[in-house]
Design a protein around this motif. Structure first.
Motif, short mmCIF file in Angstrom:
data_model
loop_
_atom_site.label_atom_id
_atom_site.label_comp_id
_atom_site.label_asym_id
_atom_site.label_seq_id
_atom_site.Cartn_x
_atom_site.Cartn_y
_atom_site.Cartn_z
N GLN A 39 0.83 -1.21 0.00
CA GLN A 39 0.00 0.00 0.00
C GLN A 39 0.86 1.26 0.00
O GLN A 39 0.53 2.25 -0.65
N GLU A 40 1.97 1.21 0.71
CA GLU A 40 2.91 2.34 0.73
C GLU A 40 3.43 2.64 -0.68
O GLU A 40 3.50 3.80 -1.10
N ILE A 41 3.75 1.58 -1.42
CA ILE A 41 4.24 1.75 -2.79
C ILE A 41 3.13 2.29 -3.69
O ILE A 41 3.36 3.21 -4.47
N GLN A 42 1.93 1.73 -3.56
CA GLN A 42 0.80 2.21 -4.36
C GLN A 42 0.50 3.69 -4.07
O GLN A 42 0.26 4.47 -4.99
N ASN A 43 0.53 4.05 -2.79
CA ASN A 43 0.30 5.45 -2.43
C ASN A 43 1.36 6.37 -3.02
O ASN A 43 1.04 7.48 -3.46
N TYR A 44 2.59 5.91 -3.03
CA TYR A 44 3.67 6.71 -3.62
C TYR A 44 3.42 6.91 -5.12
O TYR A 44 3.49 8.04 -5.62
N ILE A 45 3.11 5.84 -5.81
CA ILE A 45 2.85 5.93 -7.26
C ILE A 45 1.65 6.83 -7.52
O ILE A 45 1.67 7.67 -8.42
N ASN A 46 0.59 6.66 -6.73
CA ASN A 46 -0.63 7.44 -6.93
C ASN A 46 -0.47 8.93 -6.62
O ASN A 46 -1.33 9.72 -6.99
N SER A 47 0.62 9.29 -5.96
CA SER A 47 0.84 10.70 -5.64
C SER A 47 1.35 11.48 -6.86
O SER A 47 1.49 12.69 -6.82
#
Length: 128
Positions: A39-47
């Motif tokens: 989720q941390e990686i997904q949140n980073y990409i989605n930013s």
């Protein structure tokens, strides 16, 4: 008093033969930890948002028990690529260790990388 001394001595001797290693439990990886990291990686990409001019990229993600990636993540080329690569590398290693810990099995099919990714309505998407 002799009986008490024998019981204490027996308890000490038996405790010295325990087989568990306290470091083993500290090194174990949980499904929850993997999900949090994902989720941390997904949140980073989605930013980051994508645009036609900058385009999108992809990176192998996860670790199958037989080897190779579980899937591929797409991301806008505006991300800090070295940071994303480091995050994904850490996740992939955690996933690999989790597979070993849990004696995980999989279909061992090779997951092919995308051949085309594009920015569609501001979101990086696998076309084929």
């Amino acid at each position: 008093m002799k009986r008490f001394f024998k019981i204490v001595l027996l308890a000490i001797v038996l405790q010295s033969f325990q087989c568990s290693d306290s470091n083993e439990a500290d090194d174990s990886i949980t499904a929850s930890q993997l999900e949090t990291k994902k989720q941390e990686i997904q949140n980073y990409i989605n930013s980051f948002s994508c645009s036609e001019s900058l385009g999108c990229g992809f990176i192998a993600f996860g670790s199958k028990p037989c080897g190779g990636p579980l899937s591929y993540l797409v991301f806008p080329n505006s991300v800090n690529l070295p940071k994303l690569q480091e995050m994904v590398k850490a996740y992939n290693e955690m996933n690999r260790l989790y597979n070993i810990q849990t004696n995980a099995v999989s279909d061992c099919m090779v997951v092919a990388p995308p051949t085309e990714v594009k920015c569609v309505n501001g979101v990086c998407t696998i076309i084929k």
